[in-house]
Design an enzyme around this catalytic site. Structure first.
Site, PDB file in Angstrom:
ATOM      1  N   HIS A   1      -9.946  54.472 -29.499  1.00 16.63           N
ATOM      2  CA  HIS A   1     -11.052  54.049 -30.421  1.00 16.63           C
ATOM      3  C   HIS A   1     -11.794  54.981 -30.810  1.00 16.63           C
ATOM      4  O   HIS A   1     -12.592  54.420 -31.767  1.00 16.63           O
ATOM      5  CB  HIS A   1     -11.873  52.988 -29.359  1.00 16.63           C
TER       6      HIS A   1
ATOM      7  N   ASP B   1     -17.376  58.633 -36.533  1.00 15.37           N
ATOM      8  CA  ASP B   1     -17.278  57.467 -35.666  1.00 15.37           C
ATOM      9  C   ASP B   1     -15.963  57.013 -35.758  1.00 15.37           C
ATOM     10  O   ASP B   1     -15.232  56.960 -36.928  1.00 15.37           O
ATOM     11  CB  ASP B   1     -18.215  56.487 -36.200  1.00 15.37           C
TER      12      ASP B   1
HETATM   13  O1  LIG Z   1     -18.280  52.818 -22.010  1.00 17.53           O
HETATM   14  P1  LIG Z   1     -19.545  53.617 -22.480  1.00 17.53           P
HETATM   15  O2  LIG Z   1     -19.311  55.087 -22.187  1.00 17.53           O
HETATM   16  O3  LIG Z   1     -20.991  53.331 -22.351  1.00 17.53           O
HETATM   17  O4  LIG Z   1     -19.349  53.729 -24.228  1.00 17.53           O
HETATM   18  C1  LIG Z   1     -19.124  52.597 -24.998  1.00 17.53           C
HETATM   19  C2  LIG Z   1     -17.995  52.541 -25.917  1.00 17.53           C
HETATM   20  O5  LIG Z   1     -18.126  53.625 -26.671  1.00 17.53           O
HETATM   21  C3  LIG Z   1     -17.165  53.698 -27.718  1.00 17.53           C
HETATM   22  O6  LIG Z   1     -16.889  53.065 -28.651  1.00 17.53           O
HETATM   23  C4  LIG Z   1     -15.678  53.193 -29.764  1.00 17.53           C
HETATM   24  O7  LIG Z   1     -15.042  51.913 -29.856  1.00 17.53           O
HETATM   25  C5  LIG Z   1     -15.593  51.156 -30.832  1.00 17.53           C
HETATM   26  C6  LIG Z   1     -14.507  49.893 -30.981  1.00 17.53           C
HETATM   27  O8  LIG Z   1     -13.321  50.101 -31.461  1.00 17.53           O
HETATM   28  C7  LIG Z   1     -15.585  51.831 -32.182  1.00 17.53           C
HETATM   29  O9  LIG Z   1     -16.112  51.105 -33.234  1.00 17.53           O
HETATM   30  C8  LIG Z   1     -16.502  53.256 -32.150  1.00 17.53           C
HETATM   31  O10 LIG Z   1     -16.405  53.874 -33.310  1.00 17.53           O
HETATM   32  C9  LIG Z   1     -16.003  54.014 -30.931  1.00 17.53           C
HETATM   33  O11 LIG Z   1     -17.265  54.814 -30.744  1.00 17.53           O
HETATM   34  C10 LIG Z   1     -15.916  54.055 -26.849  1.00 17.53           C
HETATM   35  O12 LIG Z   1     -14.508  54.216 -27.555  1.00 17.53           O
HETATM   36  C11 LIG Z   1     -15.570  53.036 -25.624  1.00 17.53           C
HETATM   37  O13 LIG Z   1     -14.398  53.178 -24.815  1.00 17.53           O
HETATM   38  C12 LIG Z   1     -16.587  52.893 -24.953  1.00 17.53           C
HETATM   39  O14 LIG Z   1     -16.602  51.617 -23.812  1.00 17.53           O
HETATM   40  O1  LIG Z   2     -28.863  46.689 -28.146  1.00 16.25           O
HETATM   41  C1  LIG Z   2     -27.402  46.795 -28.493  1.00 16.25           C
HETATM   42  C2  LIG Z   2     -26.765  47.669 -29.372  1.00 16.25           C
HETATM   43  C3  LIG Z   2     -25.508  47.591 -29.643  1.00 16.25           C
HETATM   44  N1  LIG Z   2     -24.654  46.375 -29.192  1.00 16.25           N
HETATM   45  C4  LIG Z   2     -23.177  46.374 -29.617  1.00 16.25           C
HETATM   46  O2  LIG Z   2     -22.544  47.668 -29.245  1.00 16.25           O
HETATM   47  C5  LIG Z   2     -21.707  47.748 -30.120  1.00 16.25           C
HETATM   48  C6  LIG Z   2     -21.470  49.030 -30.979  1.00 16.25           C
HETATM   49  O3  LIG Z   2     -20.011  49.300 -31.471  1.00 16.25           O
HETATM   50  P1  LIG Z   2     -19.881  50.391 -32.451  1.00 16.25           P
HETATM   51  O4  LIG Z   2     -18.376  50.210 -32.671  1.00 16.25           O
HETATM   52  O5  LIG Z   2     -20.853  50.332 -33.446  1.00 16.25           O
HETATM   53  O6  LIG Z   2     -20.195  51.727 -31.707  1.00 16.25           O
HETATM   54  P2  LIG Z   2     -19.803  52.211 -30.182  1.00 16.25           P
HETATM   55  O7  LIG Z   2     -20.927  52.300 -29.350  1.00 16.25           O
HETATM   56  O8  LIG Z   2     -18.600  51.625 -29.707  1.00 16.25           O
HETATM   57  O9  LIG Z   2     -19.263  53.632 -30.267  1.00 16.25           O
HETATM   58  C7  LIG Z   2     -21.768  46.579 -31.343  1.00 16.25           C
HETATM   59  O10 LIG Z   2     -20.843  45.471 -31.211  1.00 16.25           O
HETATM   60  C8  LIG Z   2     -23.022  46.205 -31.177  1.00 16.25           C
HETATM   61  O11 LIG Z   2     -23.451  44.831 -31.658  1.00 16.25           O
HETATM   62  C9  LIG Z   2     -25.233  45.658 -28.470  1.00 16.25           C
HETATM   63  O12 LIG Z   2     -24.608  44.355 -27.941  1.00 16.25           O
HETATM   64  N2  LIG Z   2     -26.568  45.518 -28.168  1.00 16.25           N
END
Ligand SMILES: O=P(O)(O)OC[C@H]1O[C@H](O[C@H]2O[C@H](CO)[C@@H](O)[C@H](O)[C@H]2O)[C@H](O)[C@@H](O)[C@@H]1O
Ligand SMILES: O=c1ccn([C@@H]2O[C@H](COP(=O)(O)OP(=O)(O)O)[C@@H](O)[C@H]2O)c(=O)[nH]1
Length: 470
Positions: free
Chosen positions: A156, A364
């Site tokens: 991801h 990202d």
């Molecule tokens: O599980 P956390 O440590 O709290 O983090 C939340 C998620 O963050 C990352 O998100 C990524 O995946 C998104 C969907 O593909 C993508 O849009 C974004 O750019 C990435 O940063 C992480 O990869 C997830 O595994 C985490 O659960």
């Molecule tokens: O207060 C918040 C902030 C973020 N999001 C969700 O968290 C996800 C963030 O995904 P993104 O791919 O932009 O970044 P990541 O946190 O996974 O790196 C999106 O679906 C947002 O709608 C949410 O539900 N509540």
């Protein structure tokens, strides 16, 4: 019919079908698991005295198998190797990378434990889909247990350039484990090419064409599978009563001012410090916006046990205070900085009320917020998306105003351009973006991936040993 087994660090199926507060990925994976009679396996998020036990339950029609982790595992695997080593490295923040052998050991140990716990649940013909950087070596551990099923991996987050990856001790060993998958998916073609470059130039591998790579005596398939949102569901969420209530709330509190919105986890990769600096620049460059604009920045605390996240939080507290101290008047606060989390249907209303969506990560994997912002807009009077060229989403969303997030003057200009864009141009850009969001959604993402994974030969046969005589 074969079952689908999804394995990820976090497991988050919605308790009810169609729950608008749950992320698109969780919804899409849950839908796939319901359709394919599958199972979702991962960490419960809980810390326990001992690990290895599994609890199986049905949540929202999805079979979920959860395991706890021990405190040392959380520190070495999740906070350690995943979030102090791989996350900063893969986001090009080599200055923040901490590498300790104990992290590496914890990462390997938890992957081993995942394999030991899940492998008795796997039956012939199950399709296994491993998610993200927490679990890169899982296929190797499963193969060691004799699992011959097809196994796919989706990353991801970005895959870094070869020279960046080479700063990781034992980078070759990590990459070698990826050759125990049948299919490895990346968010973008760029990421896939960076991986291919490493395989060819560092691992002495070969590009066999048609997405097949051969190295370490094995052949795998690679591909770009850009993830989308559950677009239909998000458009519906933006028409829900909750979204309308939040839209009303925001419009009232705007008092006729233009609104810019940013929404993310409080993560240094999201470029919040640079964004605040660019906004400060914008307020200086365009004094006509004094008292006429504000930036609402929602930054949800994340990974708070990791030092780099505590540091960025402290910096943003200072910077936001500085910007407001410098520019505020007795009846205007230019930056509303909020460390809370909002449900997605609430966010939909907030996005729709904003004239500009400011999404400027330094790196990202994809960035789903960029897609959600557009999906929430009023088609007849849409806002404008300002998007970093370093978000995976920028490869698809060419009708956004694409910016270099490191260039604060360019971001300042883009904010002005977005705020002053005529309706006709806003609609044209919106139409270009919404089409891609609706068609390249999360359902097509998971179908493309699982179909390609199914398309492989049914059993992974050992590759013939090539003996080079010297
Ligand atoms: O599980 P956390 O440590 O709290 O983090 C939340 C998620 O963050 C990352 O998100 C990524 O995946 C998104 C969907 O593909 C993508 O849009 C974004 O750019 C990435 O940063 C992480 O990869 C997830 O595994 C985490 O659960
Ligand atoms: O207060 C918040 C902030 C973020 N999001 C969700 O968290 C996800 C963030 O995904 P993104 O791919 O932009 O970044 P990541 O946190 O996974 O790196 C999106 O679906 C947002 O709608 C949410 O539900 N509540």
């Amino acid at each position: 019919m074969s079952r689908l087994i999804v394995i990820s660090n976090r497991v988050s199926p919605p308790a009810e079908v169609g729950n608008a507060s749950v992320g698109g990925l969780a919804m899409a994976l849950s839908a796939a698991l319901r359709e394919e009679n599958g199972m979702w396996f991962g960490w419960s998020g809980e810390v326990a005295e001992s690990s290895g036990q599994i609890s199986i339950q049905k949540i929202g029609g999805v079979t979920v198998a959860l395991t706890h982790l021990e405190e040392q595992d959380v520190q070495e695997y999740y906070n350690g190797y995943a979030n102090k080593t791989l996350w900063p490295l893969f986001h090009y923040r080599t200055d923040l990378v901490a590498f300790e052998r104990s992290f590496d050991e914890g990462y390997s140990r938890v992957n081993q434990r995942f394999a030991d716990t899940v492998s008795p649940l796997i039956v012939e013909d199950d399709l296994i889909w491993v998610q993200d950087y927490h679990l890169i070596p899982l296929a190797s551990k499963l193969r060691e247990q004799g699992v011959k099923n097809r196994i796919g991996f989706f990353l991801h987050i970005p895959w870094p350039a070869m020279r960046v990856l080479m700063t990781l001790p034992k980078h070759g060993e990590l990459v070698e484990t990826m050759f125990d998958y049948d299919l490895v998916g990346f968010q973008t073609e760029d990421n896939m090419h960076a991986f291919t470059e490493y395989v060819i130039n560092q691992a002495g591998g070969e590009d066999l064409g048609d997405g097949r790579l051969r190295a370490y005596g094995k052949t795998i398939q690679v591909g770009a599978y850009p993830i989308g949102i559950d677009a239909k569901e998000f458009v519906e969420a933006s028409r829900s009563q909750t979204a309308k209530d939040y839209w009303d709330l925001m419009r009232d509190s705007q008092a006729g001012r233009k609104m810019i919105v940013g929404v993310e986890r409080l993560d240094y990769s999201k470029g919040l410090e640079e964004r605040f600096t660019a906004y400060d620049q914008f307020l200086r460059d365009y004094p006509q916006y004094e008292r006429n604009v504000f930036l609402l920045q929602i930054a949800t605390p994340s990974r708070g046990e990791v030092g780099a996240y505590q540091d960025i939080r402290g910096k943003l507290d200072t910077l936001s205070g500085h910007i407001n101290g410098e520019h505020s008047t007795i009846d205007w606060v230019p930056l509303r900085y909020v460390n809370r989390s909002y449900r997605r249907d609430e966010l939909a209303g907030i996005y729709r009320a904003a004239h500009v969506g400011l999404v400027t990560p330094l790196r990202d994997g994809m960035n789903l917020v960029a897609k959600e912002y557009v999906a929430a807009q009023n088609p007849a009077d849409p806002g404008v998306l300002v998007l970093s060229e370093f978000a995976g989403a920028a490869a698809q969303m060419r009708d956004a105003l694409i910016v270099n997030p490191f260039d604060r003057e360019a971001v300042s200009e883009a904010i002005h351009e977005a705020l002053s864009m005529p309706l006709k141009q806003r609609v044209a850009r919106y139409e270009g973006l919404i089409h891609g969001i609706m068609t390249e959604d999360v359902v097509s993402w998971r179908k493309n991936f699982t179909n390609d994974l199914k398309g492989k030969p049914p059993v992974k046969k050992p590759e013939p040993l090539v003996v080079v005589s010297g």
